[in-house]
Motif scaffolding. Structure first.
Motif, mmCIF file in Angstrom:
data_model
loop_
_atom_site.group_PDB
_atom_site.id
_atom_site.type_symbol
_atom_site.label_atom_id
_atom_site.label_comp_id
_atom_site.label_asym_id
_atom_site.label_seq_id
_atom_site.Cartn_x
_atom_site.Cartn_y
_atom_site.Cartn_z
ATOM 1 N N LEU A 1 -43.598 -56.423 -6.239
ATOM 2 C CA LEU A 1 -44.000 -55.153 -6.835
ATOM 3 C C LEU A 1 -43.060 -54.054 -6.340
ATOM 4 O O LEU A 1 -42.789 -53.966 -5.137
ATOM 5 N N PRO A 2 -42.563 -53.207 -7.242
ATOM 6 C CA PRO A 2 -41.563 -52.209 -6.843
ATOM 7 C C PRO A 2 -42.130 -51.048 -6.042
ATOM 8 O O PRO A 2 -41.367 -50.288 -5.443
ATOM 9 N N THR A 3 -43.446 -50.887 -6.042
ATOM 10 C CA THR A 3 -44.059 -49.780 -5.311
ATOM 11 C C THR A 3 -45.468 -50.176 -4.906
ATOM 12 O O THR A 3 -45.895 -51.315 -5.118
ATOM 13 N N SER A 4 -46.201 -49.253 -4.313
ATOM 14 C CA SER A 4 -47.534 -49.576 -3.807
ATOM 15 C C SER A 4 -48.513 -49.826 -4.942
ATOM 16 O O SER A 4 -48.343 -49.345 -6.071
ATOM 17 N N LYS A 5 -49.575 -50.558 -4.635
ATOM 18 C CA LYS A 5 -50.593 -50.851 -5.647
ATOM 19 C C LYS A 5 -51.317 -49.575 -6.072
ATOM 20 O O LYS A 5 -51.750 -49.461 -7.228
ATOM 21 N N GLN A 6 -51.434 -48.615 -5.182
ATOM 22 C CA GLN A 6 -52.072 -47.353 -5.539
ATOM 23 C C GLN A 6 -51.265 -46.609 -6.601
ATOM 24 O O GLN A 6 -51.819 -46.079 -7.564
ATOM 25 N N VAL A 7 -49.942 -46.587 -6.437
ATOM 26 C CA VAL A 7 -49.078 -45.937 -7.425
ATOM 27 C C VAL A 7 -49.120 -46.696 -8.751
ATOM 28 O O VAL A 7 -49.185 -46.098 -9.828
ATOM 29 N N ILE A 8 -49.089 -48.021 -8.679
ATOM 30 C CA ILE A 8 -49.148 -48.828 -9.898
ATOM 31 C C ILE A 8 -50.453 -48.574 -10.645
ATOM 32 O O ILE A 8 -50.469 -48.429 -11.872
ATOM 33 N N ALA A 9 -51.561 -48.512 -9.907
ATOM 34 C CA ALA A 9 -52.852 -48.248 -10.546
ATOM 35 C C ALA A 9 -52.838 -46.916 -11.278
ATOM 36 O O ALA A 9 -53.271 -46.824 -12.441
ATOM 37 N N SER A 10 -52.325 -45.879 -10.642
ATOM 38 C CA SER A 10 -52.257 -44.570 -11.286
ATOM 39 C C SER A 10 -51.351 -44.611 -12.507
ATOM 40 O O SER A 10 -51.659 -44.019 -13.549
ATOM 41 N N ARG A 11 -50.227 -45.316 -12.391
ATOM 42 C CA ARG A 11 -49.291 -45.429 -13.521
ATOM 43 C C ARG A 11 -49.961 -46.095 -14.719
ATOM 44 O O ARG A 11 -49.663 -45.770 -15.868
ATOM 45 N N LEU A 12 -50.869 -47.050 -14.460
ATOM 46 C CA LEU A 12 -51.551 -47.779 -15.532
ATOM 47 C C LEU A 12 -52.866 -47.127 -15.933
ATOM 48 O O LEU A 12 -53.626 -47.693 -16.712
ATOM 49 N N ASN A 13 -53.127 -45.936 -15.385
ATOM 50 C CA ASN A 13 -54.353 -45.195 -15.699
ATOM 51 C C ASN A 13 -55.597 -45.979 -15.265
ATOM 52 O O ASN A 13 -56.606 -46.028 -15.973
ATOM 53 N N LEU A 14 -55.518 -46.589 -14.073
ATOM 54 C CA LEU A 14 -56.618 -47.350 -13.498
ATOM 55 C C LEU A 14 -56.936 -46.805 -12.118
ATOM 56 O O LEU A 14 -56.107 -46.137 -11.494
ATOM 57 N N THR A 15 -58.119 -47.102 -11.616
ATOM 58 C CA THR A 15 -58.415 -46.819 -10.221
ATOM 59 C C THR A 15 -57.870 -47.963 -9.371
ATOM 60 O O THR A 15 -57.727 -49.100 -9.868
ATOM 61 N N PRO A 16 -57.553 -47.716 -8.103
ATOM 62 C CA PRO A 16 -57.092 -48.815 -7.241
ATOM 63 C C PRO A 16 -58.111 -49.948 -7.170
ATOM 64 O O PRO A 16 -57.733 -51.126 -7.084
#
Length: 233
Positions: free
Chosen positions: A182-197
């Protein structure tokens, strides 16, 4: 930390040539842009600009990652885009001469090239191909934003996550098993996908329970790309 670049090294010219916006420029044109630019080094967590700041140019990422995001009135953060090496950002706002609608923060130690407004105007006046390339780059960014809106409104949370994972796979791998980081943290990915962590974690767990992936920190093993594509819808 920042520094002028009076002499453009061959290595820097080669790096800038990888930026789609500059791919059709000659070495002299790229060197001219580099001489009118400044290299900036950020450490993880440094803010490059705040929402509401006025732009003086735009940026190319040479190494590292930049997060573009904004905060809601409730204090929640929404990641709009993660910019990696070889990508540029801030062009549209520079031409609009309006404040930044997002803030930019380094996700890891990052080196940027800050390209001044005047350097780009000179190229636009002298090089029609550069103008077309710039318009193409801005159009691609617009289409990406439209695609994001479509994804958020028409796809389920599971489909968004699977789609994101498949985007990280090498282009030459179409089937079988594949390992990605994963290129970045799961928290950032969640926000990018419009999801909660929490939702992202639950989906990873469900995919793992189904035997489709194995999660080990940032390393994800995709066990069957064909099955994942079938689930992507």
């Amino acid at each position: 930390m920042a520094g002028d670049l009076p002499n453009a090294s061959p290595a820097l010219i080669a790096q800038l040539r990888q930026v789609p916006l500059f791919s059709e420029l000659g070495d002299e044109d790229i060197a001219s842009i580099a001489r009118q630019s400044r290299e900036r080094t950020l450490t993880r967590g440094d803010v490059l600009f705040q929402r509401g700041d006025m732009p003086r140019g735009f940026f190319c990422v040479l190494r590292g990652q930049i997060k573009l995001a904004f905060s809601s009135a409730a204090g929640n953060e929404k990641v709009v885009e993660v910019i990696g090496a070889g990508q540029s950002f801030g062009e549209a706002v520079m031409f609009m001469e309006r404040p930044y609608p997002v803030f930019a923060e380094a996700l890891v130690d990052t080196t940027l090239l800050a390209i001044g407004h005047d350097a780009i105007l000179g190229q636009l006046d002298d090089n029609p191909r550069f103008a077309r390339k710039l318009l193409a780059g801005l159009s691609i960014r617009l289409h990406s934003l439209v695609r994001d809106v479509e994804t958020y409104t028409l796809r389920s949370s599971m489909q968004r996550v699977i789609g994101y994972l498949l985007q990280q796979t090498p282009e030459d791998i179409n089937a079988g098993e594949c390992r990605i980081d994963l290129p970045t943290s799961k928290q950032v990915i969640a926000s990018r996908l419009n999801l909660t962590p929490e939702t992202l974690s639950r989906i990873f767990h469900d995919l793992a329970e189904s035997g489709l992936i194995t999660v080990a920190g940032k390393r994800i093993t995709l066990h069957d790309l064909r099955r994942l594509r079938a689930h992507e819808g």
